[in-house]
Structure formats: structure tokens, C-alpha cells
Motif scaffolding. Structure first.
Motif, short mmCIF file in Angstrom:
data_model
loop_
_atom_site.label_atom_id
_atom_site.label_comp_id
_atom_site.label_asym_id
_atom_site.label_seq_id
_atom_site.Cartn_x
_atom_site.Cartn_y
_atom_site.Cartn_z
N ALA A 5 0.56 -1.03 0.22
CA ALA A 5 0.11 -0.26 -0.01
C ALA A 5 0.84 1.33 -0.15
O ALA A 5 2.03 1.07 0.62
N MET A 6 0.29 2.28 -0.95
CA MET A 6 1.44 3.36 -1.24
C MET A 6 0.60 4.86 -0.99
O MET A 6 -0.16 4.65 -1.69
N ILE A 7 0.59 5.13 0.53
CA ILE A 7 -0.14 6.35 1.04
C ILE A 7 0.71 7.77 0.56
O ILE A 7 1.35 7.60 1.51
N LEU A 8 -0.25 8.00 0.31
CA LEU A 8 0.13 10.26 -0.44
C LEU A 8 -0.15 10.83 0.45
O LEU A 8 -1.14 11.31 1.04
N GLU A 35 -4.12 8.48 10.09
CA GLU A 35 -3.86 7.39 11.39
C GLU A 35 -5.35 6.77 10.87
O GLU A 35 -4.87 5.80 10.31
N LYS A 36 -5.74 7.06 10.69
CA LYS A 36 -7.05 6.54 9.96
C LYS A 36 -7.30 5.98 8.39
O LYS A 36 -7.72 4.54 8.62
N SER A 37 -6.43 6.70 7.93
CA SER A 37 -6.27 6.20 6.39
C SER A 37 -5.76 4.62 6.10
O SER A 37 -5.24 3.69 5.72
N VAL A 38 -4.21 5.15 7.15
CA VAL A 38 -3.06 4.02 7.56
C VAL A 38 -3.67 3.00 7.82
O VAL A 38 -3.17 2.19 7.67
N ARG A 39 -4.30 2.87 8.95
CA ARG A 39 -5.31 1.74 9.89
C ARG A 39 -5.38 0.77 9.11
O ARG A 39 -6.09 -0.72 9.11
N ILE A 97 -2.72 2.14 -4.19
CA ILE A 97 -2.28 3.51 -4.30
C ILE A 97 -3.24 4.45 -3.33
O ILE A 97 -4.58 4.67 -4.35
N HIS A 98 -3.17 5.25 -2.73
CA HIS A 98 -4.24 5.48 -1.89
C HIS A 98 -3.28 6.97 -1.51
O HIS A 98 -3.09 7.35 -1.05
N ASP A 99 -5.55 7.64 -1.62
CA ASP A 99 -5.07 9.33 -1.23
C ASP A 99 -5.18 9.29 0.40
O ASP A 99 -5.69 9.02 0.93
N THR A 155 -10.23 5.92 -4.67
CA THR A 155 -8.56 5.73 -3.95
C THR A 155 -9.18 4.14 -2.78
O THR A 155 -9.61 4.53 -1.71
N PRO A 156 -8.51 3.11 -3.06
CA PRO A 156 -6.92 3.35 -3.78
C PRO A 156 -7.49 2.11 -5.13
O PRO A 156 -8.40 2.42 -5.11
N GLN A 157 -6.45 3.05 -6.08
CA GLN A 157 -6.04 2.78 -7.30
C GLN A 157 -5.05 1.57 -7.44
O GLN A 157 -3.85 1.77 -6.69
#
Length: 212
Positions: A5-8, A35-39, A97-99, A155-157
Motif C-alpha cells: 500500500a502506498m499512501i500519499l 492515522e485513519k487512512s493508514v490503519r 495507491i491511496h490518498d 482511491t485506492p487505485q
């Protein structure tokens, strides 16, 4: 199937008007947007690597939020540069890939993307457009698009890593300006980008109203 997972998270979020990176905004439960996006990805058993693309100025505070499972990469001058920097650190054959500004992505959405990646090389979450969309030039309506064929990209894409790396490098070479990673594969790839039905709750935090 294991994936990265790649988070921008390297943007400044100026439109939110907070005076700092909007991804560091804390909700009432004490967690930041980031944090919510990464979790959301930390919860996934098949997510074997999390690459977080950040700005150097936010590094200290962001590193304090996460454990050793997260890897850090600096963003670049443009979104394409940030994507290329992050992709260089990806070590699995598939990547999502996630925003970082989409903290409400659900487990079901991520798992649906992972399932689709088993049979394709590129896919993204989308929802049907609810509103009528018109093309406007110089303050005048030029045409009305057929809503039945319009969808909103989320996203994710998700991609085969080799494919998105190759396409992003070509876009960088050509100076192409795009707004999302799927567009790069649409322009430079030789494989279709498939649609995974997402949720309207998976919004992007962009303006102060989105924080209410």
C-alpha cells in the motif's frame, strides 16, 4: 495475494485552511486523518508493506504516529514525482495507491480491490455520478454529459507494480499532467483499467466542510 500500500501524504492541504497539513487534523476520537487512512491498510492481512509518502517538514510528527511497519519516502515537486518516489520503495508485485486524505475507506472496499487484482492488472474504486455534469467554457454551458456513463474516481487505485512504474516514468518523461494514477495507465498502458464499486462514504477531505 500479498501487496504493498502506498499512501500519499505529502500535500499541504491549503484549501482546508488549517495552517498545517490537513492530514494531521485530529478528530474527536483523537486520531488524525492520516492515522485513519493508514490503519485501514494495517488491518488487512494481505497488505505486506505500507509506504507513506510525506513532506520532510512533517516527518517528525508523522513518524511519532506509527510503528515500524510503515516505511517513509519524501514526496516530490509534483504528484507524479511523489508517486515515482513512493513506487521506488514498493517491493511487492501489486500495489494499492491511496490518498491519505480519504480516511473513511472501508475494509470491504480494500478487500474488493484485492480480489479484483487477482484477475486484472489495473483497477480502481468508483461510484456513479449523482449530479448532472455540464461542460462550461468562458461562463457558458457548452454541453451536458450523459450521466449514465459518468463515474467518480476514488482511491485506492490498484495496479501491477511493474505496469504503474513504467507508465508513471513515461508520464514524467513527457511532462504529462494528470490528476490520478489510473489516468496514467489509461494514457500509457496497454491493459484496461477495471472498475470496482466503492462507497459514497469514501470521501476526500478537501475543505473545512468535509471535517464536519
Amino acid at each position: 495475494m500479498k501487496y504493498s500500500a502506498m499512501i500519499l501524504a505529502a500535500g499541504s492541504g491549503q484549501r482546508c485552511g488549517l495552517g498545517y497539513n490537513k492530514l494531521l487534523y485530529r478528530f474527536e476520537d483523537g486520531e488524525t486523518i492520516l492515522e485513519k487512512s493508514v490503519r485501514a491498510f494495517e488491518r488487512q492481512a494481505d497488505c505486506a508493506q505500507i509506504v507513506l509518502v510525506i513532506s520532510e517538514g512533517d516527518e517528525e510528527i508523522i513518524r511519532s504516529l506509527f510503528g515500524n511497519r510503515v516505511e517513509y519516502v519524501y514526496g516530490g515537486a509534483s504528484r507524479q514525482d511523489s508517486s515515482l518516489n513512493g513506487l521506488a520503495a514498493v517491493c511487492y508485485d501489486y500495489v494499492m495507491i491511496h490518498d491519505g486524505a480519504r480516511p473513511y475507506v472501508s475494509d470491504e472496499e480494500i478487500q474488493a480491490c484485492a480480489k479484483r487484482l487477482e484477475t486484472c492488472d489495473a483497477c480502481l474504486l468508483m461510484v456513479p455520478a449523482k449530479d448532472t455534469i455540464k461542460v462550461v467554457e468562458k461562463g457558458q454551458v457548452m454541453s451536458t454529459l450523459k450521466r449514465e456513463s459518468l463515474m467518480i474516481a476514488l482511491t485506492p487505485q490498484c495496479f501491477k507494480t511493474a505496469l504503474i512504474k513504467e507508465c508513471t516514468q513515461k508520464a514524467k518523461r513527457d511532462g504529462a499532467v494528470v490528476t490520478d494514477d489510473a489516468s496514467i495507465v489509461e494514457m500509457y498502458g496497454d491493459r484496461p483499467v477495471e472498475v470496482v464499486c466503492g462507497s459514497y462514504a469514501n470521501i476526500k477531505i478537501t475543505t473545512p466542510d468535509d471535517l464536519k
